[in-house]
Design a protein around this motif. Structure first.
Motif, mmCIF file in Angstrom:
data_model
loop_
_atom_site.group_PDB
_atom_site.id
_atom_site.type_symbol
_atom_site.label_atom_id
_atom_site.label_comp_id
_atom_site.label_asym_id
_atom_site.label_seq_id
_atom_site.Cartn_x
_atom_site.Cartn_y
_atom_site.Cartn_z
ATOM 1 N N TRP A 147 -10.100 5.945 6.594
ATOM 2 C CA TRP A 147 -8.901 5.118 6.555
ATOM 3 C C TRP A 147 -7.761 5.788 7.320
ATOM 4 O O TRP A 147 -7.025 5.132 8.059
ATOM 5 C CB TRP A 147 -8.498 4.853 5.118
ATOM 6 C CG TRP A 147 -7.136 4.255 4.934
ATOM 7 C CD1 TRP A 147 -6.115 4.761 4.193
ATOM 8 C CD2 TRP A 147 -6.636 3.036 5.499
ATOM 9 N NE1 TRP A 147 -5.018 3.948 4.256
ATOM 10 C CE2 TRP A 147 -5.310 2.864 5.052
ATOM 11 C CE3 TRP A 147 -7.181 2.070 6.338
ATOM 12 C CZ2 TRP A 147 -4.522 1.788 5.414
ATOM 13 C CZ3 TRP A 147 -6.403 0.985 6.700
ATOM 14 C CH2 TRP A 147 -5.083 0.844 6.248
ATOM 15 N N GLU A 148 -7.634 7.094 7.191
ATOM 16 C CA GLU A 148 -6.594 7.807 7.920
ATOM 17 C C GLU A 148 -6.833 7.742 9.421
ATOM 18 O O GLU A 148 -5.892 7.544 10.205
ATOM 19 C CB GLU A 148 -6.543 9.256 7.445
ATOM 20 C CG GLU A 148 -6.134 9.409 5.975
ATOM 21 C CD GLU A 148 -6.221 10.836 5.493
ATOM 22 O OE1 GLU A 148 -6.592 11.705 6.330
ATOM 23 O OE2 GLU A 148 -5.921 11.094 4.315
ATOM 24 N N TYR B 80 -12.999 -3.541 -3.515
ATOM 25 C CA TYR B 80 -12.383 -2.665 -2.507
ATOM 26 C C TYR B 80 -10.910 -2.419 -2.830
ATOM 27 O O TYR B 80 -10.423 -1.286 -2.717
ATOM 28 C CB TYR B 80 -12.525 -3.279 -1.122
ATOM 29 C CG TYR B 80 -11.717 -2.546 -0.073
ATOM 30 C CD1 TYR B 80 -12.078 -1.269 0.331
ATOM 31 C CD2 TYR B 80 -10.572 -3.111 0.479
ATOM 32 C CE1 TYR B 80 -11.327 -0.582 1.269
ATOM 33 C CE2 TYR B 80 -9.824 -2.438 1.418
ATOM 34 C CZ TYR B 80 -10.213 -1.164 1.806
ATOM 35 O OH TYR B 80 -9.448 -0.479 2.725
ATOM 36 N N SER C 253 -10.597 0.049 -5.531
ATOM 37 C CA SER C 253 -11.037 1.391 -5.149
ATOM 38 C C SER C 253 -9.968 2.160 -4.386
ATOM 39 O O SER C 253 -10.059 3.382 -4.254
ATOM 40 C CB SER C 253 -12.305 1.306 -4.286
ATOM 41 O OG SER C 253 -12.012 0.762 -2.999
ATOM 42 N N ARG C 254 -8.951 1.450 -3.894
ATOM 43 C CA ARG C 254 -7.884 2.101 -3.139
ATOM 44 C C ARG C 254 -6.898 2.775 -4.094
ATOM 45 O O ARG C 254 -6.319 2.133 -4.975
ATOM 46 C CB ARG C 254 -7.164 1.063 -2.266
ATOM 47 C CG ARG C 254 -7.993 0.547 -1.106
ATOM 48 C CD ARG C 254 -8.129 1.595 -0.032
ATOM 49 N NE ARG C 254 -6.818 1.946 0.490
ATOM 50 C CZ ARG C 254 -6.248 1.287 1.497
ATOM 51 N NH1 ARG C 254 -6.858 0.288 2.085
ATOM 52 N NH2 ARG C 254 -5.055 1.664 1.920
ATOM 53 N N ARG C 255 -6.708 4.087 -3.892
ATOM 54 C CA ARG C 255 -5.821 4.844 -4.784
ATOM 55 C C ARG C 255 -4.350 4.504 -4.580
ATOM 56 O O ARG C 255 -3.518 4.830 -5.427
ATOM 57 C CB ARG C 255 -6.053 6.340 -4.566
ATOM 58 C CG ARG C 255 -7.423 6.810 -5.015
ATOM 59 C CD ARG C 255 -7.637 8.291 -4.776
ATOM 60 N NE ARG C 255 -8.911 8.755 -5.328
ATOM 61 C CZ ARG C 255 -10.072 8.642 -4.711
ATOM 62 N NH1 ARG C 255 -10.133 8.085 -3.507
ATOM 63 N NH2 ARG C 255 -11.167 9.083 -5.287
ATOM 64 N N ASP C 256 -4.028 3.855 -3.459
ATOM 65 C CA ASP C 256 -2.633 3.499 -3.206
ATOM 66 C C ASP C 256 -2.280 2.101 -3.714
ATOM 67 O O ASP C 256 -1.189 1.602 -3.454
ATOM 68 C CB ASP C 256 -2.322 3.603 -1.708
ATOM 69 C CG ASP C 256 -3.249 2.733 -0.865
ATOM 70 O OD1 ASP C 256 -4.274 2.257 -1.400
ATOM 71 O OD2 ASP C 256 -2.967 2.536 0.336
ATOM 72 N N GLN D 54 -15.592 4.036 -3.819
ATOM 73 C CA GLN D 54 -14.886 5.281 -4.101
ATOM 74 C C GLN D 54 -15.704 6.503 -3.719
ATOM 75 O O GLN D 54 -15.141 7.505 -3.253
ATOM 76 C CB GLN D 54 -14.517 5.346 -5.583
ATOM 77 C CG GLN D 54 -13.406 4.410 -6.000
ATOM 78 C CD GLN D 54 -13.135 4.452 -7.494
ATOM 79 O OE1 GLN D 54 -13.964 4.932 -8.265
ATOM 80 N NE2 GLN D 54 -11.980 3.959 -7.901
ATOM 81 N N ASN E 239 -5.304 -3.046 7.081
ATOM 82 C CA ASN E 239 -6.184 -3.084 5.909
ATOM 83 C C ASN E 239 -7.330 -4.071 6.068
ATOM 84 O O ASN E 239 -8.485 -3.745 5.786
ATOM 85 C CB ASN E 239 -5.365 -3.439 4.661
ATOM 86 C CG ASN E 239 -4.609 -2.247 4.107
ATOM 87 O OD1 ASN E 239 -5.196 -1.320 3.600
ATOM 88 N ND2 ASN E 239 -3.288 -2.289 4.230
ATOM 89 N N PRO F 183 -15.396 7.650 2.675
ATOM 90 C CA PRO F 183 -14.395 8.734 2.637
ATOM 91 C C PRO F 183 -13.008 8.251 3.035
ATOM 92 O O PRO F 183 -12.848 7.360 3.874
ATOM 93 C CB PRO F 183 -14.944 9.758 3.652
ATOM 94 C CG PRO F 183 -15.831 8.970 4.553
ATOM 95 C CD PRO F 183 -16.405 7.855 3.730
ATOM 96 N N ASP F 184 -11.992 8.853 2.420
ATOM 97 C CA ASP F 184 -10.609 8.500 2.734
ATOM 98 C C ASP F 184 -10.231 8.861 4.171
ATOM 99 O O ASP F 184 -9.310 8.273 4.739
ATOM 100 C CB ASP F 184 -9.653 9.204 1.762
ATOM 101 C CG ASP F 184 -9.837 8.721 0.330
ATOM 102 O OD1 ASP F 184 -10.303 7.574 0.156
ATOM 103 O OD2 ASP F 184 -9.523 9.482 -0.601
ATOM 104 N N ASP F 185 -10.942 9.828 4.752
ATOM 105 C CA ASP F 185 -10.638 10.229 6.130
ATOM 106 C C ASP F 185 -10.833 9.086 7.108
ATOM 107 O O ASP F 185 -10.171 9.011 8.150
ATOM 108 C CB ASP F 185 -11.525 11.411 6.540
ATOM 109 C CG ASP F 185 -11.239 12.656 5.713
ATOM 110 O OD1 ASP F 185 -10.148 12.707 5.109
ATOM 111 O OD2 ASP F 185 -12.098 13.549 5.662
#
Length: 305
Positions: free
Chosen positions: A182-183, A109, A112-115, A174, A192, A178-180
């Motif tokens: 997390w937002e 995990y 997989s996080r782009r940040d 990934q 987190n 979806p990234d949405d």
């Protein structure tokens, strides 16, 4: 004109359906042959474990047991340390699988996080270990220096990281989370850790089941680590105990003479099949419970990039 067009089209449709039907029959036939080739060895081991060793050796056992006997299982169950092995193996499998899931899924995990800062570099370090390692002696010295030699921990902790499982789970996260999400979770004040535990993991049952099955089978079948890192017989897993029983029976048959040697040899031969059944049936019973997640988890985690 319409009738002429219909006459021209209908034969093509019929031919197309006929060719599809022929192809379907051929594919089912190939699949059936492959299924028999895969299942028959397992079936043969089962019937051979209940058959007369002489009949098995002479090739008389094909579809049904010959000279039905339970001698192999009776001789095997005379060894009380089998139950110690079962207990140890179950503990190693359950605890080792739990530790591996926590370690590998958490690492997957995070990667997989782009940040994540340095994500690609960290991934390269993980992948490097798949192809290069220190070897058996440095690993043994490391385990000894960490005081894990001949302890319970050596079977569940040092080898809990599986880079292949991390890569598969990372790809799943990934492409399937979806990234949405997390937002949206951040807007609700979710951190987190809470997001990972309460949102990501419940949505990842497919990949969790696949990795859990792979890890559990690995722990259940493991004997080499126990052979190298354990000397206390009370800590031996089932596989190592069964190995020692087979070696002991083969030595007795080799050292004996006359009728006693022949009897010992027959028992040693039939026990080989009984050992396989005793060792594999419990772990095979787990597969039906995770089978519905297996294909989904593997395909999403390993194919998509």
């Amino acid at each position: 004109m319409e009738n002429v067009e219909e006459v021209k089209v209908r034969p093509r449709t019929i031919n197309s359906r006929s060719s599809d039907r022929i192809l379907e029959i051929v594919m089912y036939g190939i699949a059936g042959v492959l299924l028999i080739l895969l299942i028959y060895p397992i079936y043969f081991i089962i019937i051979a474990s209940f058959s007369d060793p002489a009949a098995v050796a002479n090739g008389q056992v094909w579809l049904f047991p010959k000279g039905f006997t339970l001698a192999g299982y009776q001789e095997l169950l005379k060894h009380e340390n089998i139950w110690i092995g079962y207990r140890n193996t179950i503990l190693y499998t359950v605890i080792g699988t739990a530790i591996s899931l926590v370690v590998n899924l958490s690492a997957a995990y995070a990667l997989s996080r782009r940040d994540l800062f340095g994500r690609k570099t960290i991934s390269l370090f993980f992948i490097f270990t798949m192809f290069f390692n220190g070897g058996l002696i440095p690993t043994f010295l490391t385990i000894r220096d960490f005081h894990m030699y001949d302890t319970f921990l050596v079977m569940v902790l040092p080898f809990s990281v599986a880079v292949y499982n991390i890569i598969v789970a990372r790809t799943f996260f990934q492409n399937s989370i979806p990234d949405d999400l997390w937002e949206a979770a951040q807007l609700d004040g979710c951190g987190n850790l809470r997001y990972y535990v309460q949102i990501v993991l419940p949505l990842s049952k497919a990949i969790i089941s696949v990795i859990a099955l792979w890890t559990a089978v690995g722990h259940w079948n493991s004997y080499f680590n126990a052979l190298i890192y354990l000397k206390d017989a009370d800590l031996y897993p089932l596989q190592l105990i069964l190995r020692n029983i087979l070696i002991m029976n083969q030595m007795q048959s080799a050292m004996g003479t006359g009728e006693a040697a022949a009897v010992a040899l027959r028992l040693a031969n039939i026990m080989r099949y009984s050992v396989i059944i005793v060792a594999t049936v419990p772990i095979m019973c787990i597969y039906p419970f995770v089978q519905k997640y297996f294909n989904q988890g593997v395909m999403i985690g390993a194919v998509k990039q």
